[in-house]
Design a protein around this motif. Sequence first.
Motif, PDB file in Angstrom:
ATOM      1  N   ALA A 162      41.404   3.727  14.974  1.00 43.03           N
ATOM      2  CA  ALA A 162      42.050   5.031  14.760  1.00 43.03           C
ATOM      3  C   ALA A 162      43.243   5.291  15.671  1.00 43.03           C
ATOM      4  CB  ALA A 162      41.022   6.150  14.932  1.00 43.03           C
ATOM      5  N   GLY A 163      43.751   4.284  16.377  1.00 46.82           N
ATOM      6  CA  GLY A 163      44.994   4.512  17.091  1.00 46.82           C
ATOM      7  C   GLY A 163      45.005   4.279  18.580  1.00 46.82           C
ATOM      8  N   GLY A 164      44.142   3.436  19.110  1.00 44.88           N
ATOM      9  CA  GLY A 164      44.173   3.139  20.537  1.00 44.88           C
ATOM     10  C   GLY A 164      45.514   2.572  20.961  1.00 44.88           C
ATOM     11  N   ALA A 265      39.459  11.866  27.945  1.00 39.91           N
ATOM     12  CA  ALA A 265      39.349  10.452  28.320  1.00 39.91           C
ATOM     13  C   ALA A 265      38.320   9.726  27.454  1.00 39.91           C
ATOM     14  CB  ALA A 265      38.980  10.329  29.797  1.00 39.91           C
ATOM     15  N   GLY A 266      37.164  10.352  27.242  1.00 45.98           N
ATOM     16  CA  GLY A 266      36.145   9.739  26.401  1.00 45.98           C
ATOM     17  C   GLY A 266      36.598   9.593  24.962  1.00 45.98           C
ATOM     18  N   LEU A 267      37.309  10.587  24.458  1.00 42.95           N
ATOM     19  CA  LEU A 267      37.817  10.536  23.080  1.00 42.95           C
ATOM     20  C   LEU A 267      38.864   9.445  22.925  1.00 42.95           C
ATOM     21  CD1 LEU A 267      38.027  14.383  22.503  1.00 42.95           C
ATOM     22  CD2 LEU A 267      36.581  12.809  21.202  1.00 42.95           C
ATOM     23  N   VAL A 268      39.769   9.349  23.892  1.00 42.00           N
ATOM     24  CA  VAL A 268      40.788   8.296  23.840  1.00 42.00           C
ATOM     25  C   VAL A 268      40.122   6.922  23.859  1.00 42.00           C
ATOM     26  CG1 VAL A 268      42.683   7.206  25.095  1.00 42.00           C
ATOM     27  CG2 VAL A 268      42.608   9.694  24.871  1.00 42.00           C
ATOM     28  N   ALA A 269      39.163   6.743  24.761  1.00 40.65           N
ATOM     29  CA  ALA A 269      38.525   5.433  24.925  1.00 40.65           C
ATOM     30  C   ALA A 269      37.801   4.975  23.665  1.00 40.65           C
ATOM     31  CB  ALA A 269      37.565   5.477  26.115  1.00 40.65           C
ATOM     32  N   ILE A 270      37.156   5.911  22.965  1.00 44.64           N
ATOM     33  CA  ILE A 270      36.376   5.513  21.795  1.00 44.64           C
ATOM     34  C   ILE A 270      37.246   5.319  20.563  1.00 44.64           C
ATOM     35  CG2 ILE A 270      35.840   7.810  20.884  1.00 44.64           C
ATOM     36  CD1 ILE A 270      33.471   4.738  21.153  1.00 44.64           C
ATOM     37  N   THR A 271      38.478   5.829  20.574  1.00 41.40           N
ATOM     38  CA  THR A 271      39.307   5.819  19.375  1.00 41.40           C
ATOM     39  C   THR A 271      39.478   4.438  18.748  1.00 41.40           C
ATOM     40  OG1 THR A 271      40.467   7.878  19.874  1.00 41.40           O
ATOM     41  CG2 THR A 271      41.643   6.281  18.525  1.00 41.40           C
ATOM     42  N   PRO A 272      39.880   3.407  19.482  1.00 50.97           N
ATOM     43  CA  PRO A 272      40.036   2.104  18.820  1.00 50.97           C
ATOM     44  C   PRO A 272      38.720   1.462  18.417  1.00 50.97           C
ATOM     45  CG  PRO A 272      40.402   1.890  21.170  1.00 50.97           C
ATOM     46  CD  PRO A 272      40.276   3.362  20.891  1.00 50.97           C
ATOM     47  N   ALA A 273      37.633   1.861  19.073  1.00 50.57           N
ATOM     48  CA  ALA A 273      36.338   1.192  18.883  1.00 50.57           C
ATOM     49  C   ALA A 273      35.396   1.931  17.952  1.00 50.57           C
ATOM     50  CB  ALA A 273      35.653   1.017  20.245  1.00 50.57           C
ATOM     51  N   ALA A 309      53.395  14.014  34.993  1.00 47.96           N
ATOM     52  CA  ALA A 309      53.099  15.424  35.262  1.00 47.96           C
ATOM     53  C   ALA A 309      51.762  15.888  34.713  1.00 47.96           C
ATOM     54  CB  ALA A 309      54.231  16.296  34.714  1.00 47.96           C
ATOM     55  N   LEU A 310      51.494  15.604  33.443  1.00 42.03           N
ATOM     56  CA  LEU A 310      50.273  16.089  32.792  1.00 42.03           C
ATOM     57  C   LEU A 310      49.385  14.927  32.353  1.00 42.03           C
ATOM     58  CD1 LEU A 310      51.953  18.929  30.693  1.00 42.03           C
ATOM     59  CD2 LEU A 310      51.059  19.025  33.034  1.00 42.03           C
ATOM     60  N   ASP A 311      49.615  13.780  32.964  1.00 38.29           N
ATOM     61  CA  ASP A 311      48.741  12.606  32.826  1.00 38.29           C
ATOM     62  C   ASP A 311      48.711  12.008  31.423  1.00 38.29           C
ATOM     63  OD1 ASP A 311      47.950  12.748  35.580  1.00 38.29           O
ATOM     64  OD2 ASP A 311      46.697  14.452  35.044  1.00 38.29           O
ATOM     65  N   ALA A 312      49.894  11.888  30.834  1.00 37.12           N
ATOM     66  CA  ALA A 312      49.982  11.183  29.553  1.00 37.12           C
ATOM     67  C   ALA A 312      49.530   9.737  29.710  1.00 37.12           C
ATOM     68  CB  ALA A 312      51.413  11.243  29.018  1.00 37.12           C
ATOM     69  N   PHE A 313      49.993   9.085  30.774  1.00 42.28           N
ATOM     70  CA  PHE A 313      49.568   7.703  31.006  1.00 42.28           C
ATOM     71  C   PHE A 313      48.156   7.657  31.573  1.00 42.28           C
ATOM     72  CE2 PHE A 313      49.216   3.880  33.703  1.00 42.28           C
ATOM     73  CZ  PHE A 313      49.394   2.906  32.717  1.00 42.28           C
ATOM     74  N   GLY A 314      47.859   8.568  32.490  1.00 42.80           N
ATOM     75  CA  GLY A 314      46.549   8.555  33.134  1.00 42.80           C
ATOM     76  C   GLY A 314      45.398   8.708  32.161  1.00 42.80           C
ATOM     77  N   LEU A 315      45.581   9.534  31.132  1.00 42.73           N
ATOM     78  CA  LEU A 315      44.533   9.727  30.129  1.00 42.73           C
ATOM     79  C   LEU A 315      44.704   8.805  28.930  1.00 42.73           C
ATOM     80  CD1 LEU A 315      44.164  13.627  30.072  1.00 42.73           C
ATOM     81  CD2 LEU A 315      42.614  11.966  31.096  1.00 42.73           C
ATOM     82  N   HIS A 316      45.891   8.770  28.358  1.00 42.54           N
ATOM     83  CA  HIS A 316      46.078   8.052  27.094  1.00 42.54           C
ATOM     84  C   HIS A 316      46.402   6.574  27.296  1.00 42.54           C
ATOM     85  CE1 HIS A 316      45.919  11.777  24.741  1.00 42.54           C
ATOM     86  NE2 HIS A 316      46.481  12.324  25.812  1.00 42.54           N
ATOM     87  N   GLY A 317      47.262   6.269  28.267  1.00 41.02           N
ATOM     88  CA  GLY A 317      47.585   4.862  28.510  1.00 41.02           C
ATOM     89  C   GLY A 317      46.403   4.089  29.060  1.00 41.02           C
ATOM     90  N   ILE A 318      45.795   4.617  30.121  1.00 36.96           N
ATOM     91  CA  ILE A 318      44.650   3.940  30.736  1.00 36.96           C
ATOM     92  C   ILE A 318      43.420   4.015  29.834  1.00 36.96           C
ATOM     93  CG2 ILE A 318      43.034   4.037  32.666  1.00 36.96           C
ATOM     94  CD1 ILE A 318      45.394   4.828  34.443  1.00 36.96           C
ATOM     95  N   GLY A 319      43.163   5.190  29.256  1.00 41.33           N
ATOM     96  CA  GLY A 319      42.010   5.326  28.364  1.00 41.33           C
ATOM     97  C   GLY A 319      42.135   4.452  27.127  1.00 41.33           C
ATOM     98  N   GLY A 320      43.337   4.391  26.555  1.00 39.78           N
ATOM     99  CA  GLY A 320      43.548   3.543  25.383  1.00 39.78           C
ATOM    100  C   GLY A 320      43.402   2.070  25.700  1.00 39.78           C
ATOM    101  N   THR A 321      43.850   1.676  26.902  1.00 41.67           N
ATOM    102  CA  THR A 321      43.712   0.271  27.327  1.00 41.67           C
ATOM    103  C   THR A 321      42.239  -0.099  27.474  1.00 41.67           C
ATOM    104  OG1 THR A 321      45.847   0.345  28.480  1.00 41.67           O
ATOM    105  CG2 THR A 321      44.290  -1.386  29.133  1.00 41.67           C
ATOM    106  N   TRP A 322      41.472   0.760  28.152  1.00 47.70           N
ATOM    107  CA  TRP A 322      40.039   0.500  28.280  1.00 47.70           C
ATOM    108  C   TRP A 322      39.382   0.465  26.898  1.00 47.70           C
ATOM    109  CZ3 TRP A 322      35.770  -1.460  29.517  1.00 47.70           C
ATOM    110  CH2 TRP A 322      34.546  -0.888  29.174  1.00 47.70           C
ATOM    111  N   GLY A 323      39.756   1.372  26.015  1.00 46.37           N
ATOM    112  CA  GLY A 323      39.162   1.393  24.678  1.00 46.37           C
ATOM    113  C   GLY A 323      39.433   0.121  23.902  1.00 46.37           C
TER     114      GLY A 323
END
Length: 408
Positions: A162-164, A265-273, A309-323
């Motif tokens: 779904a878009g990781g 963070a949990g939602l981002v991580a589960i998205t690709p999986a 500033a608002l953690d675009a990478f911290g939440l989506h970049g890192i979370g998507g990578t882990w996912g």
Amino acid sequence: MEMGDAVFMFIATMLVWLMTPGIALFYGGMVKSKNVLSTAMHSYMPMAIVSILWVLVGYSLSFSTGGNAFIGNLDWAGLKGVTFEPNGDYSATIPHNMFMLFQMTFAVLTVAIISGGFAERMRFSAFIAFIIIWSLLAYAPVAHWVWGVGGWLRELGALDFAGGNVVHISSGVTGLVLAILLGKRKDLESSSPHNLPLTFLGATLIWFGWYGFNVGSALTINDVAMTVFVNTAIAAAAGILGWLLIEYYVNKKPTMLGGLSGAIAGLVAITPACGFVTSASSIIIGLVGGIVCFWGVTYLKKKLGYDDALDAFGLHGIGGTWGGIATGLFATTSVNSGGANGLFYGDFGLLWKQVVAIVATFIFVAVITYIIARVINVFVPIRVDEEQESLGLDLTLHGEKAYHETNF
């Protein structure tokens, strides 16, 4: 055509659409009161501009079947041939134009997420130019690689339900590159959320819309879709616990902003999986997602000195990578016969493919973003001047204020 699937996708599309206003509220509450409207505009302008681009050329470049391994062609430009009749290459049970509209909401949302990296310091005219060019030169190619017929990552066998990669890694990396190029905010040390209830409302809308985002990616109601529904809910819950547990261990205080961030963070991580793993695995993915994103937001950002500033990478970049990595570990064909087995189910090959997809997305998006930003900066400064930043972007760029009393 299955009318049940069509109605389901209509609802899913509206849910994903709701996520972008949710981003506006989520981000808006975290900035200073003098920048809340400009921050919201960074979400609302993609709803106008990216939507038009998607109809004109974006959808065709992303999903047309007559292109090559790296980009589609213009066969469907202006939605030529994209009608109520289903397209069997993507879904034989829903209207083709419904599928197009569903994917449009993804393209819009991705651009809105990016703004979290450069909030409170990017010139509005430069932002408009950037999203036009980036949507065509970065988003469309990556979407084609992963989901388009003939896309090289799709043919490789990399999985992204779904878009990781397409949404979260691409937006997170872009936000990081822009944050570095723009530099830190002048008053970074005094920056703090001005309205956490607004952020709470935005996060709730995002979570609500995420069910359409993930479950809708099944494109039908079946056993996989219901597994996705369960996995999405569980991973978000686990993400909250993961974030708050580590936050309490480090700071001795669990915060509401931490809980909201953990859910994202949990939602981002589960998205690709989400369409390839068991529900038990989704707990692990969400829990670890909350922990690694906390690390990215509180430690990595400080250690490397960038102002995301608002953690675009911290939440989506890192979370998507882990996912994406987690998909390579936990995926199993017992959940989805159209997927593959990951490392924990006896196949190392999928993990390798996931890593290739992640690295390729990181490099391509980072390079394209850097080039686009540098070119735009030749014609118009991408950063506001010091006086505009001091007075606030709401007033200096948009001529209005969110609040007319000094309560915040």
